[in-house]
Design a protein around this motif. Sequence first.
Motif, PDB file in Angstrom:
ATOM      1  N   TYR A 136       0.680  -1.281   0.099  1.00  0.00           N
ATOM      2  CA  TYR A 136      -0.075  -0.028  -0.090  1.00  0.00           C
ATOM      3  C   TYR A 136       0.827   1.363   0.104  1.00  0.00           C
ATOM      4  O   TYR A 136       0.364   2.353  -0.281  1.00  0.00           O
ATOM      5  CB  TYR A 136      -1.018   0.143   1.270  1.00  0.00           C
ATOM      6  CG  TYR A 136      -0.381  -0.123   2.570  1.00  0.00           C
ATOM      7  CD1 TYR A 136       0.231   1.087   3.164  1.00  0.00           C
ATOM      8  CD2 TYR A 136      -0.560  -1.629   3.031  1.00  0.00           C
ATOM      9  CE1 TYR A 136       0.803   0.830   4.543  1.00  0.00           C
ATOM     10  CE2 TYR A 136      -0.060  -1.764   4.395  1.00  0.00           C
ATOM     11  CZ  TYR A 136       0.669  -0.501   4.985  1.00  0.00           C
ATOM     12  OH  TYR A 136       1.250  -0.509   6.261  1.00  0.00           O
ATOM     13  N   ASN A 145      -7.042   1.102  -3.651  1.00  0.00           N
ATOM     14  CA  ASN A 145      -8.044   1.104  -2.399  1.00  0.00           C
ATOM     15  C   ASN A 145      -9.635   1.133  -3.074  1.00  0.00           C
ATOM     16  O   ASN A 145     -10.405   0.324  -2.532  1.00  0.00           O
ATOM     17  CB  ASN A 145      -7.986   2.129  -1.465  1.00  0.00           C
ATOM     18  CG  ASN A 145      -8.566   2.017  -0.302  1.00  0.00           C
ATOM     19  OD1 ASN A 145      -9.174   1.046   0.242  1.00  0.00           O
ATOM     20  ND2 ASN A 145      -9.111   3.136   0.149  1.00  0.00           N
ATOM     21  N   PHE A 150      -7.384  -3.516  -0.737  1.00  0.00           N
ATOM     22  CA  PHE A 150      -7.029  -3.738   0.913  1.00  0.00           C
ATOM     23  C   PHE A 150      -8.209  -4.327   1.804  1.00  0.00           C
ATOM     24  O   PHE A 150      -8.172  -4.284   2.853  1.00  0.00           O
ATOM     25  CB  PHE A 150      -6.596  -2.382   1.142  1.00  0.00           C
ATOM     26  CG  PHE A 150      -5.416  -2.066   0.369  1.00  0.00           C
ATOM     27  CD1 PHE A 150      -4.284  -2.737   0.208  1.00  0.00           C
ATOM     28  CD2 PHE A 150      -5.496  -0.872  -0.467  1.00  0.00           C
ATOM     29  CE1 PHE A 150      -3.027  -2.299  -0.636  1.00  0.00           C
ATOM     30  CE2 PHE A 150      -4.650  -0.494  -1.269  1.00  0.00           C
ATOM     31  CZ  PHE A 150      -3.393  -1.231  -1.489  1.00  0.00           C
ATOM     32  N   TYR A 153      -7.419  -6.330   4.794  1.00  0.00           N
ATOM     33  CA  TYR A 153      -6.683  -5.714   5.446  1.00  0.00           C
ATOM     34  C   TYR A 153      -7.496  -5.026   6.502  1.00  0.00           C
ATOM     35  O   TYR A 153      -7.596  -5.140   7.733  1.00  0.00           O
ATOM     36  CB  TYR A 153      -5.830  -5.112   5.096  1.00  0.00           C
ATOM     37  CG  TYR A 153      -4.635  -4.288   6.052  1.00  0.00           C
ATOM     38  CD1 TYR A 153      -4.067  -5.046   7.332  1.00  0.00           C
ATOM     39  CD2 TYR A 153      -4.107  -3.006   5.994  1.00  0.00           C
ATOM     40  CE1 TYR A 153      -3.189  -4.436   8.017  1.00  0.00           C
ATOM     41  CE2 TYR A 153      -3.396  -2.431   6.982  1.00  0.00           C
ATOM     42  CZ  TYR A 153      -2.886  -3.061   7.680  1.00  0.00           C
ATOM     43  OH  TYR A 153      -2.224  -2.559   8.793  1.00  0.00           O
ATOM     44  N   LYS A 154      -8.520  -4.402   5.883  1.00  0.00           N
ATOM     45  CA  LYS A 154      -9.267  -3.461   6.505  1.00  0.00           C
ATOM     46  C   LYS A 154     -10.586  -4.115   7.299  1.00  0.00           C
ATOM     47  O   LYS A 154     -10.736  -3.762   8.125  1.00  0.00           O
ATOM     48  CB  LYS A 154     -10.042  -2.299   5.461  1.00  0.00           C
ATOM     49  CG  LYS A 154      -9.069  -1.531   5.014  1.00  0.00           C
ATOM     50  CD  LYS A 154      -9.565  -0.348   4.032  1.00  0.00           C
ATOM     51  CE  LYS A 154     -10.569  -0.516   2.837  1.00  0.00           C
ATOM     52  NZ  LYS A 154     -10.949   0.643   2.200  1.00  0.00           N
ATOM     53  N   CYS A 157      -8.730  -5.445  10.443  1.00  0.00           N
ATOM     54  CA  CYS A 157      -8.831  -4.167  11.278  1.00  0.00           C
ATOM     55  C   CYS A 157      -9.915  -3.733  12.005  1.00  0.00           C
ATOM     56  O   CYS A 157     -10.124  -3.668  13.181  1.00  0.00           O
ATOM     57  CB  CYS A 157      -7.886  -3.205  10.590  1.00  0.00           C
ATOM     58  SG  CYS A 157      -7.472  -1.550  11.488  1.00  0.00           S
ATOM     59  N   SER A 179      -4.651  -0.943  14.012  1.00  0.00           N
ATOM     60  CA  SER A 179      -3.805  -0.887  13.108  1.00  0.00           C
ATOM     61  C   SER A 179      -2.397  -0.913  13.494  1.00  0.00           C
ATOM     62  O   SER A 179      -1.399  -1.364  13.192  1.00  0.00           O
ATOM     63  CB  SER A 179      -3.948   0.297  11.865  1.00  0.00           C
ATOM     64  OG  SER A 179      -4.149   1.451  12.790  1.00  0.00           O
TER      65      SER A 179
ATOM     66  N   GLN B 188      -0.168   6.490  10.735  1.00  0.00           N
ATOM     67  CA  GLN B 188      -1.358   7.089  10.986  1.00  0.00           C
ATOM     68  C   GLN B 188      -1.728   7.898  10.170  1.00  0.00           C
ATOM     69  O   GLN B 188      -2.802   8.028   9.599  1.00  0.00           O
ATOM     70  CB  GLN B 188      -1.752   7.107  12.638  1.00  0.00           C
ATOM     71  CG  GLN B 188      -1.709   5.964  13.538  1.00  0.00           C
ATOM     72  CD  GLN B 188      -2.876   5.065  13.434  1.00  0.00           C
ATOM     73  OE1 GLN B 188      -4.048   5.397  13.161  1.00  0.00           O
ATOM     74  NE2 GLN B 188      -2.327   3.492  13.383  1.00  0.00           N
ATOM     75  N   SER B 197     -10.175   4.042   6.698  1.00  0.00           N
ATOM     76  CA  SER B 197     -10.919   2.969   7.629  1.00  0.00           C
ATOM     77  C   SER B 197     -10.191   2.456   8.600  1.00  0.00           C
ATOM     78  O   SER B 197     -10.480   1.665   9.658  1.00  0.00           O
ATOM     79  CB  SER B 197     -11.807   2.307   7.135  1.00  0.00           C
ATOM     80  OG  SER B 197     -11.026   1.288   6.121  1.00  0.00           O
ATOM     81  N   LEU B 198      -8.782   2.442   8.537  1.00  0.00           N
ATOM     82  CA  LEU B 198      -7.737   1.991   9.337  1.00  0.00           C
ATOM     83  C   LEU B 198      -7.577   2.974  10.619  1.00  0.00           C
ATOM     84  O   LEU B 198      -6.607   2.476  11.514  1.00  0.00           O
ATOM     85  CB  LEU B 198      -6.355   1.682   8.570  1.00  0.00           C
ATOM     86  CG  LEU B 198      -6.522   0.752   7.764  1.00  0.00           C
ATOM     87  CD1 LEU B 198      -5.053   0.543   6.930  1.00  0.00           C
ATOM     88  CD2 LEU B 198      -7.048  -0.445   7.940  1.00  0.00           C
TER      89      LEU B 198
END
Lengths: 226, 226
Positions: A136, A145, A150, A153-154, A157, A179, B188, B197-198
């Motif tokens: 990413y 995205n 992803f 992964y999301k 999370c 995360s 972040q 959304s992470l």
Amino acid sequence: MKLQLHIKMNEALFLRNPESSELGKNILKHSVQLISKTGFEAFTFKKLAEDIGTTEAGIYRYFENKHKLLVYLTAWYWAWLEFQISFHTNNMNDPAEKLKRVIKLLATTVEDDEKTNYIDESLLYQIIIAEGSKAYLTKQVGEDNKQQFFKPYKDLCAVVGTIILACCPNYKYPKSLASTIIEMAHFQNFFMNNLPSLTDFSESKEESEIIAFLNDLVFNSLKNAQ
Amino acid sequence: MKLQLHIKMNEALFLRNPESSELGKNILKHSVQLISKTGFEAFTFKKLAEDIGTTEAGIYRYFENKHKLLVYLTAWYWAWLEFQISFHTNNMNDPAEKLKRVIKLLATTVEDDEKTNYIDESLLYQIIIAEGSKAYLTKQVGEDNKQQFFKPYKDLCAVVGTIILACCPNYKYPKSLASTIIEMAHFQNFFMNNLPSLTDFSESKEESEIIAFLNDLVFNSLKNAQ
DNA sequence: TTTAAAAAGATAGTAATACTATCATAAATA
DNA sequence: TATTTATGATAGTATTACTATCTTTTTAAA
């Protein structure tokens, strides 16, 4: 009786489904081996083709380029891990216990899962640690995205974030903490083995210490938010 | 009177010192611009040469390859940031205040520092966020580390770790917490802007929220270790 | 069982990348 | 003024990252 675990992958990640043929499965299997051996930068479709005993053009019929292949492998890993988590935390009532189990699963070197025959999870885990963020950290992250590359992964999370909230409904940063745990489970492992002075685990080099650190981090955050 | 800040770089990072000539300074300046514009993967010495108005061979006289250049830029950034930290926390007595200041410096978009004329720190900050980890997430990390390429990063981490210990001498993971803060200040930010959304900051997209999250994370960890 | 569709193999070719080498010229320095 | 040093200009190579085409093999439908 042998159970077969099947992960449905985003179709935009490949040109031809690698799970649909022997060659495709070989691409997955050998790419995991080759990337973990040479690193993603030195990995080429030519070398991969040689390893498999096919031609470059053969690989290109399955994956547009090596970036897509990396994204495929990482997406596969996150989806697989989410299944592992749901499997291993099933029937656990205490959310704190659940969260501990999640942290352990995130930070523990995986053993090859017999339920998936063409991907060696323990090698893939090493790829995730050393190459995962490259999936990413690109200029195309926005487009990728949009195409939902992803999502696994999301989703993972989100699952972790939900458990965090179950532990402590007042906590203000469930997704960012999720995360953080996920990334740090891997980065602290990479640092411990490669840049040890960035960690406190340089002597023992034990995963259990990373787990202890993450538990400390997470549960202190949640305790004070009660 | 204008103060000039000079950072002494590891000589193994370059073939010819880019700070010693106009062309060298142009390489630094334009590489920061070009990498932040195209991303590290699409960045080539050829494009850089065109941008500057010199030839590819000219660049190669300064840097062996683009990886070394990226490592140079990241090392420069970490050294610069360590100076910023020591400057801005000078004469602060309370280690907790110091730590808060450090977190703020880590997670705040930098403005171009007039004290360094050929590097645009605000662009470099974006490079650190999106490309920084690629400097060490390679197969050569061990050799690069032996040559001390990551010393500025490790020094910064040590400085932060020391402040953490000053806040709370019993805390067991000062270095890992330091590397966590540093990495997460950037990740972040990247997530907030690219994979929202992470994070929990997708609405406001405010750096101040990242700072609040990191403060919460750190001070809850330390409070409970008293 | 034949037939056609699809996949794989073999080979070739191109543009770009990541360099290295050489020689001439300009600028700095001794 | 001589000489070192840096730069410019140009050329060349091996590898990478593809695309194209044609043939053979495999698979699957009729």
